[in-house]
Write an enzyme that holds these catalytic residues in place. Structure first.
Site, PDB file in Angstrom:
ATOM      1  N   HIS A   8       0.847  -1.204   0.000  1.00  0.00           N
ATOM      2  CA  HIS A   8       0.000   0.000   0.000  1.00  0.00           C
ATOM      3  C   HIS A   8       0.872   1.241   0.000  1.00  0.00           C
ATOM      4  O   HIS A   8       2.088   1.155   0.130  1.00  0.00           O
ATOM      5  CB  HIS A   8      -1.004  -0.014   1.152  1.00  0.00           C
ATOM      6  N   HIS A  53       1.404   3.927   1.922  1.00  0.00           N
ATOM      7  CA  HIS A  53       1.943   4.692   3.055  1.00  0.00           C
ATOM      8  C   HIS A  53       3.468   4.784   2.989  1.00  0.00           C
ATOM      9  O   HIS A  53       4.145   3.822   2.627  1.00  0.00           O
ATOM     10  CB  HIS A  53       1.504   4.071   4.389  1.00  0.00           C
ATOM     11  N   ASP A 110       5.856   4.783   5.110  1.00  0.00           N
ATOM     12  CA  ASP A 110       6.718   3.853   5.849  1.00  0.00           C
ATOM     13  C   ASP A 110       6.783   2.481   5.168  1.00  0.00           C
ATOM     14  O   ASP A 110       7.488   1.589   5.630  1.00  0.00           O
ATOM     15  CB  ASP A 110       6.286   3.728   7.326  1.00  0.00           C
ATOM     16  N   HIS A 111       6.080   2.322   4.048  1.00  0.00           N
ATOM     17  CA  HIS A 111       6.140   1.080   3.257  1.00  0.00           C
ATOM     18  C   HIS A 111       6.780   1.286   1.888  1.00  0.00           C
ATOM     19  O   HIS A 111       7.281   0.337   1.299  1.00  0.00           O
ATOM     20  CB  HIS A 111       4.738   0.476   3.109  1.00  0.00           C
ATOM     21  N   HIS A 123      -7.498  -0.868   5.731  1.00  0.00           N
ATOM     22  CA  HIS A 123      -6.460   0.060   6.210  1.00  0.00           C
ATOM     23  C   HIS A 123      -6.338   1.222   5.217  1.00  0.00           C
ATOM     24  O   HIS A 123      -6.369   2.386   5.607  1.00  0.00           O
ATOM     25  CB  HIS A 123      -5.152  -0.707   6.341  1.00  0.00           C
ATOM     26  N   ASP A 156      -0.300  -3.936   6.172  1.00  0.00           N
ATOM     27  CA  ASP A 156      -0.955  -3.417   7.381  1.00  0.00           C
ATOM     28  C   ASP A 156      -2.408  -3.872   7.460  1.00  0.00           C
ATOM     29  O   ASP A 156      -3.273  -3.156   7.974  1.00  0.00           O
ATOM     30  CB  ASP A 156      -0.881  -1.881   7.398  1.00  0.00           C
ATOM     31  N   HIS A 179       4.210  -4.649  10.558  1.00  0.00           N
ATOM     32  CA  HIS A 179       4.704  -4.040  11.798  1.00  0.00           C
ATOM     33  C   HIS A 179       4.767  -5.083  12.905  1.00  0.00           C
ATOM     34  O   HIS A 179       4.045  -6.080  12.877  1.00  0.00           O
ATOM     35  CB  HIS A 179       3.767  -2.919  12.286  1.00  0.00           C
TER      36      HIS A 179
END
Ligand SMILES: [Zn+2]
Length: 182
Positions: free
Chosen positions: A54, A56, A58-59, A112, A131, A169
């Site tokens: 996805h 985001h 942090d990915h 998410h 996530d 995570h």
């Protein structure tokens, strides 16, 4: 298929994959390029595929730098093409994508985020759930409804019994704590 955990930031997991038969090397959700590059250099591996669950940061934060350095192919959701830069392979629910001798089936798992996908490597019975599904919990609903997330989790629940789940995570302790507080 070999799977190596690369911790990043406070609690993210990046995964480096290697298909032994073909020597292809992939990475799942590289939020940060530096620890991935260090792992690859330590092993003398060349990255060929970048899988993104996805949009985001942090990915995907390290994806562009890794793509530039290794000329790797970036694989992600067609639904997120407008917000994931540099996608080379765009996939939707039910599609299959080839990684060396491995084939991954794509599940659209909205909840998410609206465009979230999961990759299930069939022969290796290995799921990268991003996530969507964590140890003791699911992802926060930023863009989807509880009903959508429930349906997404049901589709993952239907996978083979011995499927190993690699999530985005490390939330096990905090999820356990929340449960104990209720
Ligand atoms: Zn996320």
């Amino acid at each position: 298929m070999e799977v190596i955990l690369v911790p990043a930031f406070a609690d993210n997991y990046i995964y480096v994959l290697r298909d032994a038969a073909s020597g292809k090397v992939g990475v799942v959700d590289p939020g940060d390029a530096a620890p991935v590059q260090a792992e690859l250099e330590r092993r003398g591996w060349t990255l060929t595929h970048i899988f993104l669950t996805h949009h985001h940061d942090d990915h995907i934060g390290g994806a562009a730098a890794l793509k530039d350095r290794y000329r790797a192919s970036v694989v992600g959701a067609r639904a997120d093409a407008h917000r994931i830069p540099g996608l080379d392979v765009m996939l939707g629910d039910g599609d299959r994508t080839v990684f060396g001798e491995q084939t991954a089936r794509v599940f659209a798992v909205p909840g998410h985020t609206s465009g979230h996908i999961a990759f299930w490597f069939e022969a290796a019975e290995t799921l990268f759930s991003g996530d969507t599904l964590f140890s003791l919990g699911c992802g926060r609903l930023f863009e989807g409804t509880p009903a959508q997330m429930w349906e997404s989790l049901q589709s993952l629940r239907a996978l083979t019994e011995h499927t190993r789940v690699y999530c985005g995570h490390e939330y096990t302790q905090s999820n356990g704590r929340l449960r104990a507080d209720r």
